[in-house]
Write a protein that holds these residues in place. Sequence first.
Motif, PDB file in Angstrom:
ATOM      1  N   ILE A 289      -0.540   4.236  -1.041  1.00 53.48           N
ATOM      2  CA  ILE A 289      -1.481   5.228  -1.175  1.00 53.48           C
ATOM      3  C   ILE A 289      -0.973   6.480  -0.742  1.00 53.48           C
ATOM      4  O   ILE A 289      -0.978   7.370  -1.313  1.00 53.48           O
ATOM      5  N   SER A 290      -0.597   6.483   0.504  1.00 54.66           N
ATOM      6  CA  SER A 290      -0.125   7.781   1.240  1.00 54.66           C
ATOM      7  C   SER A 290       1.126   8.307   0.397  1.00 54.66           C
ATOM      8  O   SER A 290       1.152   9.507   0.620  1.00 54.66           O
ATOM      9  N   ARG A 291       1.775   7.757  -0.642  1.00 58.24           N
ATOM     10  CA  ARG A 291       3.084   8.336  -1.291  1.00 58.24           C
ATOM     11  C   ARG A 291       2.471   8.780  -2.869  1.00 58.24           C
ATOM     12  O   ARG A 291       3.265   9.029  -3.461  1.00 58.24           O
TER      13      ARG A 291
ATOM     14  N   ASP B 151       0.863  -1.314  -0.049  1.00 55.30           N
ATOM     15  CA  ASP B 151       0.107   0.043  -0.017  1.00 55.30           C
ATOM     16  C   ASP B 151       0.942   1.458   0.009  1.00 55.30           C
ATOM     17  O   ASP B 151       1.587   1.604   1.037  1.00 55.30           O
TER      18      ASP B 151
END
Length: 169
Positions: free
Chosen positions: A123-125, A121
């Motif tokens: 997503i935050s990057r 995951d």
Amino acid sequence: MLKIGDKLPSGMLQEFVEVEGDGCSLGPNSFEIDKLTQGRKIAVFALPGAFTPTCSAQHVPGFVKYAADFKAAGVDEIWCISVNDAFVMGAWGRDQKTAGKVRMMADGSAAFTQATGLTLDLISRGMGLRSQRYSMLVDDGVVKTLNVEGPGKFEVSDAQTLLGQAKLA
């Protein structure tokens, strides 16, 4: 999560084909995993993304460098799998000079990666759902070795490690 002794998940991977022939047209072509692995030994390595630093500087170049050694060890093909589209994988393959050595297989929607349970995951990057970094030896569709990296690591999925395992298989 995928483990040694498991059969690879069924599904499709895409490859950007540069030269028309063998029933393939130019551009993106879809291939059934079951058919591609049937009766064959495949060295597979997966990574988070095309054109990313470790992937481009170390992971892919190692498999390109040792492609002939993998053949000598009885490996029919080497696949690089990434959650990118076939156009990106094709461009990356040209950049890395993989032609005739490593098949650059796209898992654009992450369907294969999700089916293996080897997702990452990011997503935050801003990179979405990707693949963990790993390598495996697959014989007739069955996982014989599996080397999954820890977060941010590049220690066990390299070409030399998998080549050593292929020589023993």
